[in-house]
Scaffold this active site. Structure first.
Site, short mmCIF file in Angstrom:
data_model
loop_
_atom_site.label_atom_id
_atom_site.label_comp_id
_atom_site.label_asym_id
_atom_site.label_seq_id
_atom_site.Cartn_x
_atom_site.Cartn_y
_atom_site.Cartn_z
CG HIS A 86 -42.24 -10.45 -19.93
ND1 HIS A 86 -41.59 -11.05 -18.87
CD2 HIS A 86 -41.26 -9.96 -20.74
CE1 HIS A 86 -40.28 -10.91 -19.01
NE2 HIS A 86 -40.05 -10.25 -20.14
CB SER A 96 -71.93 -22.80 -23.44
OG SER A 96 -72.77 -22.63 -22.31
CE LYS A 154 -68.47 -19.85 -23.00
NZ LYS A 154 -67.36 -19.37 -22.20
CD GLU A 179 -60.83 -24.67 -23.07
OE1 GLU A 179 -60.94 -23.59 -22.50
OE2 GLU A 179 -61.81 -25.38 -23.39
#
Ligand code: ARG
Length: 460
Positions: free
Chosen positions: A156, A277, A283, A290
């Site tokens: 979970h 970024s 970043k 992804e």
């Protein structure tokens, strides 16, 4: 040159031609079409349609064409033909004249395309098996490199019990190993040759289809001509193999994205597989992972599309079946690229052992140990579960882990606790106890890593 036209008086509308032509994508099967054509030339030589000399000339011209398309694959798509089969036949006729027109005797594009796709899938599966194996190797090697790093284990997405990085890595090695076996099974099942089924009713020449099948590297010939030209099970299977494996890759990606997040910081991805970024200078984004996760949807979409295309199609061949290829090619390419990217991500991954271990210790993930401890002291498990729950609530209220509670504090809740409790709360003890097959103990994980190393070495 169109392979048909005798029955037509009007020319095809340009818009129809663009809609109908498949060369743009089926040019990928040009080598398979040539190889299949050589096989067919031998089959019809054996029944007297071609003399041995004619067959030899055709084979030579087809081999010449093979070298040409290998040297410059662009010539296929640039030819403007309707499909790859027309390209090969027209090219042949250009090379050997009227003799080239004999090759299509007893054959149809329906059994031809079915054969080409199977040959293409068979070859591509060989390459996919290599990439899956490389990814398994990368996982096992990472498991070896970081063998003793403790990681938090989740259910979970709540810290549940400590595990190790190795154990996590070989969990994925298991999944990709099943993907490998699925590929083997798909390859085996598709390896029956449809050539000689002609348009739908079987070829009208007494061709030895078993010999032809063996000649093209198939195990045997298919047994029913209607089935042969309309069967696309192997495409569905390969797309299903791809989809299942992409789901594995996507979960792998998601785990690492989470572990790599600022909140966890258990791993650090290398500069080679991350990007920055344009706005925020700090970043370093896990784009590689992804994209793997994102591409999974596309591959599953191709499986769905193939299933829906085939459903309710009347036997035998219908042009709908031409829609089988673009999705297949894209799914296979996407899967392939994702497998390779996942292996690359693992290559230079860094593990932040301290952060992972701190997290593994936190979150009261040794609470189960405490319940087992009480069971050993004679408390029934259900009751122990409740008592430990109260101990956790108490520890949270004191803002400390279970192992920092004093014996007196424990005994306030259960008098069954004594001094020996601290030994069972350590990470070492948690690991050591899980020594049944498949568990996280040192010996078991070592055994599994060695087992996988051996299996992968045997695969060559
Ligand atoms: N391009 C076609 C396909 O991919 C080849 C078979 C054509 N057969 C036909 N009867 N028109 O399915």
């Amino acid at each position: 040159m169109a392979l048909w036209g005798g029955r037509f008086t009007g020319a095809a509308d340009e818009r129809f031609k663009r809609f109908n032509d498949s060369l743009r994508f089926d040019c990928r099967m040009v080598e398979e079409d040539i190889v299949g054509s050589i096989g067919w030339s031998k089959a019809i030589r054996d029944v007297g349609i071609l003399t041995p000399d004619e067959q030899a000339r055709l084979e030579q011209a087809l081999n010449e064409l093979l070298s040409e398309v290998r040297a410059d694959p662009e010539i296929v798509a640039a030819s403007g033909e309707e499909d790859v089969h027309s390209f090969v036949e027209s090219s042949l006729i250009r090379k050997v004249g009227d003799l080239g027109k004999k090759l299509h005797t007893g054959r149809s594009r329906n059994d031809q395309v079915a054969t080409d796709i199977k040959l293409w899938c068979r070859g591509e599966i060989d390459l996919l098996k290599k990439s899956v194996t490389e990814l398994e190797r990368a996982l096992v090697s990472a498991a070896r490199r970081f063998q003793d790093v403790v990681f938090p284990g989740y259910t979970h997405l709540q810290r549940a019990q400590p595990v190790t990085f190795s154990h996590w890595a070989i969990a994925y090695a298991e999944m990709f190993d099943r993907d490998y076996l699925r590929l083997c099974s798909t390859q085996k099942l598709l390896n029956r040759c449809p050539l000689g089924s002609a348009a739908l009713a079987g070829t009208a020449y007494p061709v030895d289809r078993e010999k032809l099948a063996k000649d093209l590297g198939f195990d045997e010939a298919t047994r029913n001509s209607l089935d042969s030209v309309s069967d696309r099970d192997h495409i569905m299977e390969l797309l299903s193999d791809a989809s299942i494996s992409m789901v594995h890759l996507s979960r792998f990606a998601e785990d690492l994205i989470f572990y790599n997040s600022g909140e966890c910081g258990f791993v650090e991805l290398s500069d080679g597989v991350t990007s920055g970024s344009s706005l925020m200078p700090q970043k370093k984004n896990p784009d590689s992972l992804e994209l793997i996760r994102g591409k999974t949807g596309r591959v599953i979409g191709h499986l769905t599309a193939m299933l829906v295309t085939a459903k309710a199609l009347p036997l035998a061949y219908d042009k709908d079946l031409q829609e089988d290829k673009e999705g297949l090619f894209d799914a296979v390419d996407t899967w392939h690229a994702s497998l390779d990217m996942a292996a690359l991500v693992l290559k230079d991954i860094r593990i932040r052992t301290d952060r992972a271990e701190t997290a593994a210790k936190g979150g009261y993930s040794n609470a189960t140990e405490l319940a087992d401890y009480l069971v050993k002291k004679g408390v029934p498990f259900r009751e122990a579960h409740g008592l430990v729950g109260r101990m956790v609530v108490y520890a949270i209220s004191q803002n400390k882990p279970l192992e920092d509670m004093s014996v007196e504090e424990f005994r306030q809740i259960s008098p069954a606790v004594s001094d020996d409790v601290y030994g069972i709360l350590t990470l070492d003890s948690v690991r050591a106890k899980r020594s049944a097959k498949g568990g996280i103990s040192r010996e078991r994980v070592e055994e599994e890593i060695s087992f996988l190393e051996k299996r992968l070495a045997e695969r060559g």
